[in-house]
Design a protein around this motif. Structure first.
Motif, mmCIF file in Angstrom:
data_model
loop_
_atom_site.group_PDB
_atom_site.id
_atom_site.type_symbol
_atom_site.label_atom_id
_atom_site.label_comp_id
_atom_site.label_asym_id
_atom_site.label_seq_id
_atom_site.Cartn_x
_atom_site.Cartn_y
_atom_site.Cartn_z
ATOM 1 N N LYS A 221 0.945 -1.274 0.051
ATOM 2 C CA LYS A 221 -0.201 -0.126 -0.048
ATOM 3 C C LYS A 221 0.897 1.270 -0.087
ATOM 4 N N PHE A 222 1.941 1.309 0.953
ATOM 5 C CA PHE A 222 2.873 2.264 0.771
ATOM 6 C C PHE A 222 3.528 2.582 -0.626
ATOM 7 N N PHE A 223 3.955 1.636 -1.124
ATOM 8 C CA PHE A 223 4.650 1.364 -2.373
ATOM 9 C C PHE A 223 4.258 0.452 -3.276
ATOM 10 N N PRO A 224 3.260 0.697 -4.178
ATOM 11 C CA PRO A 224 2.728 -0.164 -5.014
ATOM 12 C C PRO A 224 3.656 -0.560 -6.230
ATOM 13 N N GLU A 225 4.865 0.156 -6.354
ATOM 14 C CA GLU A 225 5.967 -0.174 -7.184
ATOM 15 C C GLU A 225 6.391 -1.699 -7.039
ATOM 16 N N LEU A 226 6.398 -1.969 -5.587
ATOM 17 C CA LEU A 226 7.351 -3.249 -5.071
ATOM 18 C C LEU A 226 6.517 -4.356 -5.458
ATOM 19 N N ARG A 227 5.230 -4.372 -5.670
ATOM 20 C CA ARG A 227 4.332 -5.658 -5.961
ATOM 21 C C ARG A 227 4.736 -6.299 -7.080
ATOM 22 N N PRO A 228 4.893 -5.699 -8.368
ATOM 23 C CA PRO A 228 5.376 -6.321 -9.580
ATOM 24 C C PRO A 228 6.497 -6.869 -9.399
ATOM 25 N N LEU A 229 7.660 -6.559 -8.523
ATOM 26 C CA LEU A 229 8.879 -6.940 -8.514
ATOM 27 C C LEU A 229 9.138 -8.083 -7.457
ATOM 28 N N PHE A 230 8.228 -7.836 -6.419
ATOM 29 C CA PHE A 230 8.641 -8.878 -5.226
ATOM 30 C C PHE A 230 7.454 -9.575 -5.004
ATOM 31 N N GLY A 231 6.088 -9.362 -5.531
ATOM 32 C CA GLY A 231 5.023 -10.161 -5.446
ATOM 33 C C GLY A 231 4.650 -10.243 -3.914
ATOM 34 N N THR A 232 4.562 -11.624 -3.377
ATOM 35 C CA THR A 232 4.271 -11.814 -2.042
ATOM 36 C C THR A 232 5.537 -11.943 -1.275
ATOM 37 N N ARG A 233 6.867 -12.096 -1.939
ATOM 38 C CA ARG A 233 8.212 -12.573 -1.308
ATOM 39 C C ARG A 233 8.494 -11.080 -0.334
ATOM 40 N N MET A 234 7.682 -10.841 0.339
ATOM 41 C CA MET A 234 8.194 -9.899 1.448
ATOM 42 C C MET A 234 8.125 -10.308 2.716
ATOM 43 N N VAL A 235 9.370 -10.746 3.250
ATOM 44 C CA VAL A 235 9.323 -11.345 4.504
ATOM 45 C C VAL A 235 9.769 -10.502 5.492
#
Length: 213
Positions: free
Chosen positions: A124-138
């Motif tokens: 939500k803070f940085f929508p730019e991250l989703r296309p690159l990292f998907g759900t791989r935010m640990v």
């Protein structure tokens, strides 16, 4: 220096790598929101050890804020707490650009010493991250282990499904780099985008701009 094998997984740290994090700004925003001196906020969140307990998953966000209220008399609304974190971060565009350039050549992930709540808020803070990292935010909050403990890196890789020998960590803290290396991962001690670009080139990545078809 000869090129190293290209890693199958590249794990970026969040604070002061993918984003520029200003704790002073976060404290300032919170102090204004609750009408307390900045020193009181620092004492309640950081010097008390409560932020660290949240980072370790020992306290969920609501329990964390409840402990801040009970022990220190600082009543921080959840929305204000989340918004202060958002205002304290700025996306590091040059690092994001490097991530974009290697995304088709490897798998990207993010691993941060933060509470589980932040992992849920990042898209939500940085929508730019989703296309690159998907759900791989640990987050360490979901693992119950924090960097630089080598076990934290093992747990992160277990979650992501990769082996240490094929993984690379990028972190701005030398102790976290040492922890990753102790766990058998390759690691880059991040200093600047040009330095990171050179390190990625040494590992066989093509950093030419990605052009849309």
């Amino acid at each position: 220096m000869s090129p190293r094998p290209r890693p199958k997984l590249v794990v970026f740290d969040l604070d002061d790598v993918l984003v520029e994090y200003q704790r002073e700004r976060r404290v300032e925003v919170l102090a204004r929101a609750v009408g307390a001196p900045p020193a009181t906020v620092v004492e309640a969140l950081f010097k008390s050890g409560l932020e660290t307990k949240n980072d370790r998953g020992e306290l969920g966000l609501e329990d964390y804020l409840d402990a801040v209220r009970r022990r220190h008399g600082v009543d921080i609304p959840l929305e204000a707490f989340v918004d202060a974190r958002r205002q304290s971060m700025r996306l590091h565009r040059e690092v994001l650009q490097l991530a974009e350039r290697i995304a088709a050549q490897t798998t990207l992930a993010l691993f941060t010493n933060n509470g589980q709540w932040l992992g849920r808020q990042l898209p939500k803070f940085f929508p730019e991250l989703r296309p690159l990292f998907g759900t791989r935010m640990v987050t360490t909050g979901q693992l119950g282990l924090t960097k630089p403990d080598p076990q934290a890196f093992y747990a992160c890789l277990s979650t992501l499904g990769f082996a240490p020998s094929s993984s690379l960590v990028i972190d701005d803290r030398i102790e976290n780099v040492a922890g990753a290396q102790s766990a058998g991962l390759d690691a880059i001690h991040y200093a600047s985008p040009p330095q990171l670009a050179n390190e990625l080139l040494l590992r066989g990545f093509n950093l030419e701009p990605v052009h849309a078809p």
